[in-house]
Write a protein that holds these residues in place. Structure first.
Motif, PDB file in Angstrom:
ATOM      1  N   LEU A   1       1.504  14.393  -0.315  1.00  0.00           N
ATOM      2  CA  LEU A   1       2.497  15.248  -0.979  1.00  0.00           C
ATOM      3  C   LEU A   1       2.017  15.635  -2.379  1.00  0.00           C
ATOM      4  O   LEU A   1       2.086  16.805  -2.763  1.00  0.00           O
ATOM      5  CB  LEU A   1       3.843  14.520  -1.057  1.00  0.00           C
ATOM      6  CG  LEU A   1       4.936  15.251  -1.843  1.00  0.00           C
ATOM      7  CD1 LEU A   1       5.332  16.545  -1.143  1.00  0.00           C
ATOM      8  CD2 LEU A   1       6.160  14.358  -2.028  1.00  0.00           C
ATOM      9  N   LEU A   2       1.514  14.650  -3.105  1.00  0.00           N
ATOM     10  CA  LEU A   2       1.014  14.946  -4.454  1.00  0.00           C
ATOM     11  C   LEU A   2      -0.131  15.949  -4.412  1.00  0.00           C
ATOM     12  O   LEU A   2      -0.207  16.869  -5.226  1.00  0.00           O
ATOM     13  CB  LEU A   2       0.553  13.661  -5.141  1.00  0.00           C
ATOM     14  CG  LEU A   2       1.484  13.019  -6.152  1.00  0.00           C
ATOM     15  CD1 LEU A   2       0.760  11.902  -6.890  1.00  0.00           C
ATOM     16  CD2 LEU A   2       2.011  14.035  -7.165  1.00  0.00           C
TER      17      LEU A   2
ATOM     18  N   PRO B   1       0.823  -1.213   0.000  1.00  0.00           N
ATOM     19  CA  PRO B   1       0.000   0.000   0.000  1.00  0.00           C
ATOM     20  C   PRO B   1       0.859   1.265   0.000  1.00  0.00           C
ATOM     21  O   PRO B   1       1.895   1.319   0.659  1.00  0.00           O
ATOM     22  CB  PRO B   1      -0.823  -0.110   1.289  1.00  0.00           C
ATOM     23  CG  PRO B   1      -0.141  -1.159   2.106  1.00  0.00           C
ATOM     24  CD  PRO B   1       0.598  -2.054   1.176  1.00  0.00           C
ATOM     25  N   ILE B   2       0.432   2.244  -0.759  1.00  0.00           N
ATOM     26  CA  ILE B   2       1.162   3.514  -0.839  1.00  0.00           C
ATOM     27  C   ILE B   2       0.905   4.308   0.443  1.00  0.00           C
ATOM     28  O   ILE B   2      -0.245   4.477   0.841  1.00  0.00           O
ATOM     29  CB  ILE B   2       0.711   4.317  -2.071  1.00  0.00           C
ATOM     30  CG1 ILE B   2       1.021   3.522  -3.343  1.00  0.00           C
ATOM     31  CG2 ILE B   2       1.392   5.677  -2.128  1.00  0.00           C
ATOM     32  CD1 ILE B   2       0.490   4.166  -4.597  1.00  0.00           C
ATOM     33  N   PRO B   3       1.953   4.767   1.096  1.00  0.00           N
ATOM     34  CA  PRO B   3       1.742   5.504   2.350  1.00  0.00           C
ATOM     35  C   PRO B   3       1.069   6.857   2.095  1.00  0.00           C
ATOM     36  O   PRO B   3       1.270   7.468   1.043  1.00  0.00           O
ATOM     37  CB  PRO B   3       3.166   5.692   2.886  1.00  0.00           C
ATOM     38  CG  PRO B   3       4.048   5.585   1.708  1.00  0.00           C
ATOM     39  CD  PRO B   3       3.365   4.672   0.735  1.00  0.00           C
TER      40      PRO B   3
ATOM     41  N   ARG C   1       1.673   9.675   3.210  1.00  0.00           N
ATOM     42  CA  ARG C   1       2.519  10.865   3.044  1.00  0.00           C
ATOM     43  C   ARG C   1       2.820  11.156   1.572  1.00  0.00           C
ATOM     44  O   ARG C   1       2.966  12.312   1.185  1.00  0.00           O
ATOM     45  CB  ARG C   1       3.799  10.752   3.865  1.00  0.00           C
ATOM     46  CG  ARG C   1       4.761   9.660   3.440  1.00  0.00           C
ATOM     47  CD  ARG C   1       6.144   9.968   4.020  1.00  0.00           C
ATOM     48  NE  ARG C   1       7.001   8.814   4.095  1.00  0.00           N
ATOM     49  CZ  ARG C   1       8.308   8.864   3.898  1.00  0.00           C
ATOM     50  NH1 ARG C   1       8.892  10.020   3.606  1.00  0.00           N
ATOM     51  NH2 ARG C   1       9.042   7.769   4.003  1.00  0.00           N
ATOM     52  N   LEU C   2       2.878  10.117   0.756  1.00  0.00           N
ATOM     53  CA  LEU C   2       3.135  10.346  -0.667  1.00  0.00           C
ATOM     54  C   LEU C   2       1.892  10.871  -1.380  1.00  0.00           C
ATOM     55  O   LEU C   2       1.975  11.754  -2.231  1.00  0.00           O
ATOM     56  CB  LEU C   2       3.646   9.065  -1.331  1.00  0.00           C
ATOM     57  CG  LEU C   2       5.023   8.577  -0.870  1.00  0.00           C
ATOM     58  CD1 LEU C   2       5.410   7.291  -1.612  1.00  0.00           C
ATOM     59  CD2 LEU C   2       6.093   9.645  -1.089  1.00  0.00           C
TER      60      LEU C   2
ATOM     61  N   LEU D   1       1.290  19.304  -3.747  1.00  0.00           N
ATOM     62  CA  LEU D   1       1.943  19.816  -4.956  1.00  0.00           C
ATOM     63  C   LEU D   1       0.901  20.343  -5.931  1.00  0.00           C
ATOM     64  O   LEU D   1       1.066  21.405  -6.527  1.00  0.00           O
ATOM     65  CB  LEU D   1       2.773  18.705  -5.618  1.00  0.00           C
ATOM     66  CG  LEU D   1       4.060  18.318  -4.913  1.00  0.00           C
ATOM     67  CD1 LEU D   1       4.637  17.036  -5.510  1.00  0.00           C
ATOM     68  CD2 LEU D   1       5.086  19.448  -5.017  1.00  0.00           C
TER      69      LEU D   1
END
Lengths: 195, 66
Positions: free
Chosen positions: B54-55, B46-48, B50-51, B58
């Motif tokens: 962040l996206l 699984p993608i954390p 925080r990433l 951004l």
């Protein structure tokens, strides 16, 4: 330079929605590649974070229609190599890559568990490891991997070959075979015929 | 005596089995599967948050300066 995917041309200053969608889709691959380089998912996430920030900051240098994956992987790889140099040695370690006792679907002759395989993979020289992961795991062509690593395709080919032979030796898959191909006798000519 | 068809280890027929090349192919196959298993397992992690966060930041322009 020789990397067409990263050539700073035709800057489109605004970051488009498709750029973001494209990046989002690549995150699992960036993490998997990063973890293969550094041996830790936590460290991999730091690298991916840095990659995302750089990609966003340099979005204008990405040419729409070119290979976004190659562009992102180049950024990530360069970031890793910068850290690698800074620390002077590799932090490769399987601590972050818990594999439990997951068996790799091999074949009747060989049984292997993922953790054993990862230990061996992380023991490879970095150049061989990244080439094997890009070509053998991600299915990139030698040419694509060559663009990311900024080397000739033939160099990737030989790194993959040497990496395979070394992995086989580390995993104890081919002791008798490898003595004849020069692995246990260091510095002999190329261990495997080029393919 | 010199019985040619005695099936000694030296007696290779036309469909001569070379254990080295054969095993070599299997080793390559095994390594290929292991590489893919290694990579696929990582891709499925699984993608954390925080990433993802962040996206989103951004995109919102909060971190648009390097």
């Amino acid at each position: 330079m020789s990397n067409p995917a990263a050539r700073p041309e035709t800057a489109s200053p605004s970051v488009s929605g498709s750029f973001k969608t494209g990046i989002l889709a690549e995150i699992p691959h960036l993490r998997a590649f990063a973890a293969s380089l550094c041996g830790s998912l936590t460290l991999a996430d730091d690298l991916v974070q840095e990659t995302l920030l750089k990609a966003w900051a340099h979005a204008g240098s990405f040419m729409a229609g070119t290979n976004l994956r190659a562009w992102l992987f180049t950024i990530l790889r360069n970031s890793y190599y910068t850290h690698h140099r800074r620390y002077g040695r590799e932090v490769a370690d399987t601590d972050g890559l818990h594999a439990g006792q997951v068996a790799v679907q091999a074949n009747q002759e060989f049984h292997m568990d993922l953790l054993d395989f990862r230990r061996a993979l992380l023991a490879l020289p970095l150049e061989q490891r990244e080439a094997l992961v890009m070509v053998g795991a991600m299915g990139l062509s030698h040419e694509e991997a060559a663009i990311i690593c900024d080397v000739a395709a033939g160099t990737i080919k030989s790194r993959v070959s040497r990496g395979r032979v070394r992995l086989a030796a580390l995993l104890g898959l081919a002791s008798f075979d490898l003595t004849e191909t020069g692995v246990t006798a260091p510095r002999r000519s190329s261990p495997l015929p080029a393919r | 005596m010199n019985n040619r068809n005695a099936g000694t280890p030296m007696d290779h027929g036309s469909d001569h089995f070379d254990p080295r090349t054969d095993i070599h192919g299997k080793i390559q196959d095994t390594i290929g599967r292991a590489l893919q298993a290694h990579y696929q397992a990582l891709v499925l992690e699984p993608i954390p948050n925080r990433l993802i966060d962040l996206l989103a930041e951004l995109e919102a322009g909060a971190l648009s300066n390097e």
